[in-house]
Write a protein that holds these residues in place. Structure first.
Motif, short mmCIF file in Angstrom:
data_model
loop_
_atom_site.label_atom_id
_atom_site.label_comp_id
_atom_site.label_asym_id
_atom_site.label_seq_id
_atom_site.Cartn_x
_atom_site.Cartn_y
_atom_site.Cartn_z
N LEU A 186 -25.05 11.51 1.46
CA LEU A 186 -25.39 12.48 1.16
C LEU A 186 -25.71 13.68 1.18
N ALA A 187 -25.75 14.44 2.35
CA ALA A 187 -26.13 15.73 2.39
C ALA A 187 -24.98 16.02 2.93
N GLU A 188 -23.63 15.72 3.16
CA GLU A 188 -22.09 16.27 3.30
C GLU A 188 -21.73 17.26 2.42
N HIS A 189 -22.11 17.23 0.98
CA HIS A 189 -21.20 17.80 0.10
C HIS A 189 -22.02 18.97 -0.11
N SER A 190 -23.12 18.90 0.27
CA SER A 190 -24.17 20.46 0.10
C SER A 190 -23.81 21.84 1.14
N SER A 191 -23.16 22.82 0.39
CA SER A 191 -23.46 24.17 1.31
C SER A 191 -23.66 24.12 1.89
N TYR A 192 -24.83 24.10 2.37
CA TYR A 192 -26.08 24.63 3.29
C TYR A 192 -25.87 23.86 4.52
N LYS A 193 -26.32 25.11 5.11
CA LYS A 193 -26.25 24.84 6.79
C LYS A 193 -26.81 23.38 6.98
N LYS A 194 -26.64 22.81 7.84
CA LYS A 194 -27.36 21.06 7.94
C LYS A 194 -27.31 20.41 9.45
N ALA A 195 -29.19 19.96 8.92
CA ALA A 195 -29.53 20.12 10.59
C ALA A 195 -30.09 18.34 10.86
N LEU A 196 -29.37 17.45 11.47
CA LEU A 196 -30.00 15.81 11.47
C LEU A 196 -31.08 16.23 13.03
N VAL A 197 -32.06 15.55 11.92
CA VAL A 197 -33.43 15.39 13.52
C VAL A 197 -33.86 14.17 13.67
N GLY A 198 -33.98 14.10 14.59
CA GLY A 198 -34.53 12.26 15.15
C GLY A 198 -35.00 12.02 16.61
N TYR A 199 -35.50 10.70 16.74
CA TYR A 199 -35.24 10.42 17.63
C TYR A 199 -33.96 9.92 18.51
N SER A 200 -34.06 9.55 19.75
CA SER A 200 -32.72 9.06 20.10
C SER A 200 -32.00 8.17 19.48
N ASN A 201 -33.12 7.01 19.37
CA ASN A 201 -32.54 5.81 18.55
C ASN A 201 -31.38 6.23 17.62
N ILE A 202 -31.95 6.84 16.98
CA ILE A 202 -30.64 7.35 15.58
C ILE A 202 -29.91 8.10 15.62
N THR A 203 -29.80 9.76 16.46
CA THR A 203 -29.30 10.53 17.05
C THR A 203 -28.21 10.55 17.56
N ILE A 204 -28.24 8.90 18.41
CA ILE A 204 -26.61 8.93 19.23
C ILE A 204 -26.32 8.69 18.38
N GLY A 205 -26.18 7.67 17.65
CA GLY A 205 -25.02 7.17 16.25
C GLY A 205 -25.06 7.71 15.33
N ALA A 206 -25.74 8.68 14.92
CA ALA A 206 -25.40 10.08 13.86
C ALA A 206 -24.43 10.79 14.44
N SER A 207 -24.59 11.05 16.14
CA SER A 207 -23.92 11.55 16.51
C SER A 207 -22.47 11.38 16.34
N SER A 208 -22.67 10.04 16.87
CA SER A 208 -20.96 9.47 16.79
C SER A 208 -20.27 9.41 15.52
N ILE A 209 -20.66 8.96 14.32
CA ILE A 209 -20.95 9.32 12.92
C ILE A 209 -20.10 10.31 13.15
N ILE A 210 -20.94 11.35 12.43
CA ILE A 210 -20.43 13.33 12.34
C ILE A 210 -19.32 12.96 13.34
N ASP A 211 -18.60 12.86 14.43
CA ASP A 211 -17.75 13.05 14.29
C ASP A 211 -16.75 12.63 14.36
N LEU A 212 -16.77 11.28 13.93
CA LEU A 212 -16.08 10.27 13.37
C LEU A 212 -15.62 11.43 12.05
N LEU A 213 -16.29 11.73 11.25
CA LEU A 213 -15.79 12.59 10.14
C LEU A 213 -15.62 13.44 9.52
N ASP A 214 -15.84 14.36 11.42
CA ASP A 214 -15.87 15.56 11.14
C ASP A 214 -16.48 16.43 10.09
#
Length: 569
Positions: A90-118
């Motif tokens: 949902l956040a990807e299609h925005s042209s804004y500068k984006k950041a995901l903020v959270g605890y490690s239990n969220i950010t570890i998995g999120a980083s993998s998804i973001i890297d895989l989908l570039d």
């Protein structure tokens, strides 16, 4: 079969329609839905506990707080990979500068998804909720405008005029939480039945009770005759602390708004963290002096060190069956252990009721018409010459005790103190408690016993007394009594940082007798520091308060934590 009483406490409103839809597929649940984040969610959780909830489902930080606040199983709605993928997409299609903020239990998995989908999105990990605002302030300055995160993060983003996007839980996560709740309930079904029975029993019997964990968490409370908890948090946690410290059930008379209360505690040690149940009831006395009354359950005989011939003879005497019922007069100098002997008699002869300690004046004031129910032994301390009017009342008390199957034990320091000239008192047993000089053969065993006691209660280091230290103790010209030896052994145990107390320890901590009761030491050695003088005063007050740390701290005008620290210095 009755339905499972399930409360779903969600930190945000948008999830409610999904819960409403999914609960239709789970007829075994009776579901109550509440919307409340963090502390507001805890308020609903406590309401759920009072209303007999079997399970609670919540999410994230709210679930963590609820788990700490109530004694109901809490299921956490986990953020799945699907949830992250949906929110990041949902956040990807925005042209804004984006950041995901959270605890490690969220950010570890999120980083993998973001890297895989570039995907162009930066990830920032926090360790505590109070880090969020500072981080968001920095991100805004760096040009970020869209923030993806949990409820706390999104709420904080609004304060910074940032576009906050909530990572929501999808259908899969909600279904998983319902299934986990059912599985948990079924595995704990028998325990849950017992919990319901006990809760209903305490509630329907109009019992005023509060159950508290050692760490201070209230597991259950019910007030039938009182509109709210009738004693202050300070008094409640003070008696709970004393119950845990002394490792036995206690009973106290307390005052609140001119109302006299009887407070009974019951200690349960079956769990890793001790649990104390506190029963409170109105007490028939209205005298403020009732605070001087002490009740306790003496289930096991206190340690009675008896190696010397005098103590062996005393021990043999008080174990005779006749000592279970007749009145007893204990005579002995201050600090010889008269109360310990009285408690030993009470417990050895298997008295099932309370052991009540009181001085003679307050006994006359409060119990002229009889004793409270279930009191087996009344231990009366006589600290001064009796007024003639007191003699007749003590006479009445002895006769009342006989009719109520209560034993009266009098304690006095004077051999010549007058007691009522009555046939019953003439039949009373009279025992003289020996001084430490008269039981020198007990010094070794007493010292070892006190050392073990302080190791348990104060966490002191030494676990052994060297033979050379024992020989030195035996050679000392003891001018004092057992209580002075106990004070001295505590000082030695606290000062020695190794495992063994030897003559070097004794040399660094010379013995000096404590003063008589009511007399704080005034003589000061020129070599003594302020800390040395302070230690003398603390030892004196501890002795006078029978080593009760709560009373000692109150009398010295400090809290128990400060007293504990000063004892350990």
């Amino acid at each position: 079969m009755n339905k499972i009483n399930l409360w779903f406490i969600t930190p945000y409103q948008a999830i409610v329609p999904l819960i409403e839809e999914i609960k239709k597929e789970h007829a075994q649940f009776r579901v109550t839905i509440k919307v409340g984040n963090l502390e507001n969610g805890v308020v609903f959780a406590r309401e759920a506990e009072k209303k007999g909830a079997d399970m609670i489902i919540s999410r994230g930080g709210t679930a963590t707080l609820i788990r700490e606040a109530v004694n109901v199983p809490v299921i956490d709605v986990h953020i799945s990979g699907y949830d992250l993928l949906r929110s990041i997409t949902l956040a990807e299609h925005s042209s804004y500068k984006k950041a995901l903020v959270g605890y490690s239990n969220i950010t570890i998995g999120a980083s993998s998804i973001i890297d895989l989908l570039d995907i162009e999105m930066d990830v920032f990990t926090i360790g505590h909720a109070n880090e969020v605002k500072q981080l968001l302030g920095q991100l805004k300055n760096d040009g970020y405008t869209r923030i993806l995160g949990d409820v706390v993060t999104v709420a904080a983003a609004k304060e910074f005029a940032l576009d906050g996007l909530l990572i929501q839980s999808g259908r899969e996560s909600i279904l998983e939480a319902f299934e986990e709740a059912e599985h948990t309930f079924n595995s704990q079904f028998e325990s849950q039945k017992l919990i319901h029975v006990m809760r209903d029993l305490l509630t329907q019997r109009d019992q005023d009770v509060v159950i508290v964990k050692q760490g201070g968490q209230i597991l259950f409370e019910h007030w039938a005759k009182f509109q709210k908890r009738p004693i202050s948090d300070h008094d409640l946690f003070s008696i709970i602390g004393q119950t845990i410290q002394e490792h036995r059930s206690l009973s106290r008379i307390m005052l609140n708004n001119k109302e006299t209360l009887k407070v009974d505690t019951y200690l349960n040690t079956q769990f890793e963290e001790k649990v104390v149940t506190v029963f409170i009831q109105s007490f028939p006395s209205t005298s403020a002096e009732s605070m001087n009354i002490q009740f306790e359950q003496v289930k096991y005989p206190p340690a009675l060190v008896a190696k010397s011939s005098t103590m062996l003879h005393l021990n043999e005497t008080i174990q005779h069956p006749s000592f279970a019922h007749k009145a007893i007069v204990l005579t002995g100098a201050s600090g010889t252990g008269k109360k310990l002997i009285a408690r030993y008699i009470h417990s050895y002869h298997q008295k099932s009721g309370w052991f009540m300690k009181i001085d003679h004046q307050h006994l006359l004031d409060n119990f002229s018409k009889g004793f409270p129910d279930n009191v087996s032994t009344v231990f009366v301390q006589i600290n001064q010459e009796l007024h003639p009017s007191h003699l007749s009342v003590l006479n009445d008390i002895l006769h009342m005790a006989k009719t109520q199957s209560t034993q009266v034990i009098i304690s006095t320091e004077s051999q010549n103190i007058r007691i009522p000239d009555d046939e019953e008192w003439k039949k009373a047993y009279r025992l003289t408690i020996p001084t430490l000089k008269e039981r020198v053969d007990d010094i070794h065993n007493l010292s070892v016993h006190f050392l073990a006691e302080f190791h348990q209660s104060l966490g002191t280091q030494p676990v052994k007394i060297h033979d050379n230290a024992i020989r030195a103790l035996l050679k000392m010209d003891w001018p004092a009594n057992v209580r002075d030896l106990k004070v001295y052994m505590r000082r030695l145990a606290l000062s020695e940082k190794g495992y063994v107390i030897d003559t070097n320890t004794l040399a660094k901590n010379p013995f000096y007798p404590t003063e008589t009761k009511g007399s704080i030491p005034t003589s000061i050695d020129k070599k003594e520091t302020l800390k040395d003088i302070e230690k003398k005063i603390i030892e004196q007050v501890l002795k006078e308060e029978e080593f009760n740390q709560t009373k000692t701290a109150k009398r010295l005008g400090i809290n128990r934590a400060t007293l504990w620290r000063k004892l350990k210095e």
